[in-house]
Design an enzyme around this catalytic site. Sequence first.
Site, PDB file in Angstrom:
ATOM      1  N   LYS A  56       0.740  -1.326   0.016  1.00  0.00           N
ATOM      2  CA  LYS A  56      -0.086   0.088   0.009  1.00  0.00           C
ATOM      3  C   LYS A  56       1.036   1.306   0.063  1.00  0.00           C
ATOM      4  CE  LYS A  56      -3.755  -2.222   2.442  1.00  0.00           C
ATOM      5  NZ  LYS A  56      -4.304  -2.746   3.616  1.00  0.00           N
ATOM      6  N   GLN A 100      -5.137  -1.446   9.387  1.00  0.00           N
ATOM      7  CA  GLN A 100      -4.968  -2.544   9.034  1.00  0.00           C
ATOM      8  C   GLN A 100      -5.699  -3.973  10.073  1.00  0.00           C
ATOM      9  OE1 GLN A 100      -3.863  -3.348   6.001  1.00  0.00           O
ATOM     10  NE2 GLN A 100      -3.980  -5.692   6.219  1.00  0.00           N
ATOM     11  N   ASP A 123     -11.694   2.410   3.850  1.00  0.00           N
ATOM     12  CA  ASP A 123     -11.918   0.896   3.866  1.00  0.00           C
ATOM     13  C   ASP A 123     -13.446   0.694   3.749  1.00  0.00           C
ATOM     14  OD1 ASP A 123     -10.017  -1.265   3.851  1.00  0.00           O
ATOM     15  OD2 ASP A 123      -9.629  -0.642   6.054  1.00  0.00           O
TER      16      ASP A 123
HETATM   17  N1  GUN Z   1      -6.557  -6.856   6.107  1.00  0.00           N
HETATM   18  C1  GUN Z   1      -6.646  -7.796   4.834  1.00  0.00           C
HETATM   19  N2  GUN Z   1      -7.459  -7.101   3.962  1.00  0.00           N
HETATM   20  C2  GUN Z   1      -7.608  -5.963   4.486  1.00  0.00           C
HETATM   21  C3  GUN Z   1      -8.365  -4.722   4.137  1.00  0.00           C
HETATM   22  O1  GUN Z   1      -9.135  -4.578   2.987  1.00  0.00           O
HETATM   23  N3  GUN Z   1      -8.414  -3.742   5.193  1.00  0.00           N
HETATM   24  C4  GUN Z   1      -8.132  -3.655   6.231  1.00  0.00           C
HETATM   25  N4  GUN Z   1      -8.232  -2.704   7.093  1.00  0.00           N
HETATM   26  N5  GUN Z   1      -7.132  -4.784   6.836  1.00  0.00           N
HETATM   27  C5  GUN Z   1      -7.258  -5.750   5.951  1.00  0.00           C
END
Ligand code: GUN
Length: 296
Positions: A56, A100, A123
């Site tokens: 990311k 996350q 998200d």
């Molecule tokens: N952990 C795995 N995929 C995601 C996601 O799309 N968003 C978040 N916040 N955590 C994750």
Amino acid sequence: MSAQAKIIDGKAYAAGLRERVETAVAKLKADHGLQPGLAVVLVGEDPASQVYVRNKHKQTLEAGMNSYEHRLDTSVSEGDLLALVEQLNTDPNVHGILVQLPLPDHIDTEKVINAINPDKDVDGFHVINAGRLATGQDALVACTPVGCVLLAKDALGSLSGLDAVIVGRSNIVGKPVAQLLLQESCTVTIAHSRTKDLPQVCRRADLLVAAVGRPEMIKGDWVKPGACVIDVGINRIEGENGKTRLVGDVDFASASEVAGSITPVPGGVGPMTIACLLRSTVLAACAQAGITAPEI
Ligand code: GUN
């Protein structure tokens, strides 16, 4: 010989989407002096989460945006994490916030997610965004569901009137995909592990979205001939000679003999998630600045 489905190339689509985001970011900077910023919070050392967060960060910078990484120790208190979220909520350089998941057990995930300013919740997990999506208001929408719908539209064109079956009812994939497909005027069925005669329900689908988290559960004879199959599953299974390999929730070998188009795993929905996150960050930054968002 049986027909072979068109393989939907999520990696290529995601690369194109990232380019469109980069162009939009350059234009926002030039025209409005606005540089979108994404803050990612990682608690602990989970190896998969570390890989996601690194990717990311890299892709956010490549798109010309600001990236802020906050790494906290597994032992961080819920109060300290909430204080960080509040600080990011009020930081004018931060337009998107992503915490996350998963979080350690001593932290109430729902409380943390719902502490994020809904307008910065890239998200789309905040209950306000779930409600906005369900009622057809402008919302930040979870990235994987957006990626699924973009790929389905790319493969099929208009989705209007199609029978869509989603296997899986999670808040982060199944339910938001259903809402998005309803907005596209599909007739939507949400099926799940308790659905009666699941194979027969799947066979009705012009568009079948698999998001159950069970490796290769959906077989070729569950697929309507010519259907579009979007596989959200990412499951690591034991392959030959003790090596592990990634498979989806769909049995690709048999389903690709029947489907009209199908996403592979890896290389299908997976690469779309971060590209959609970057797009959501740009949209969030525009909304916060009162600027009409560019078409991305
Ligand atoms: N952990 C795995 N995929 C995601 C996601 O799309 N968003 C978040 N916040 N955590 C994750």
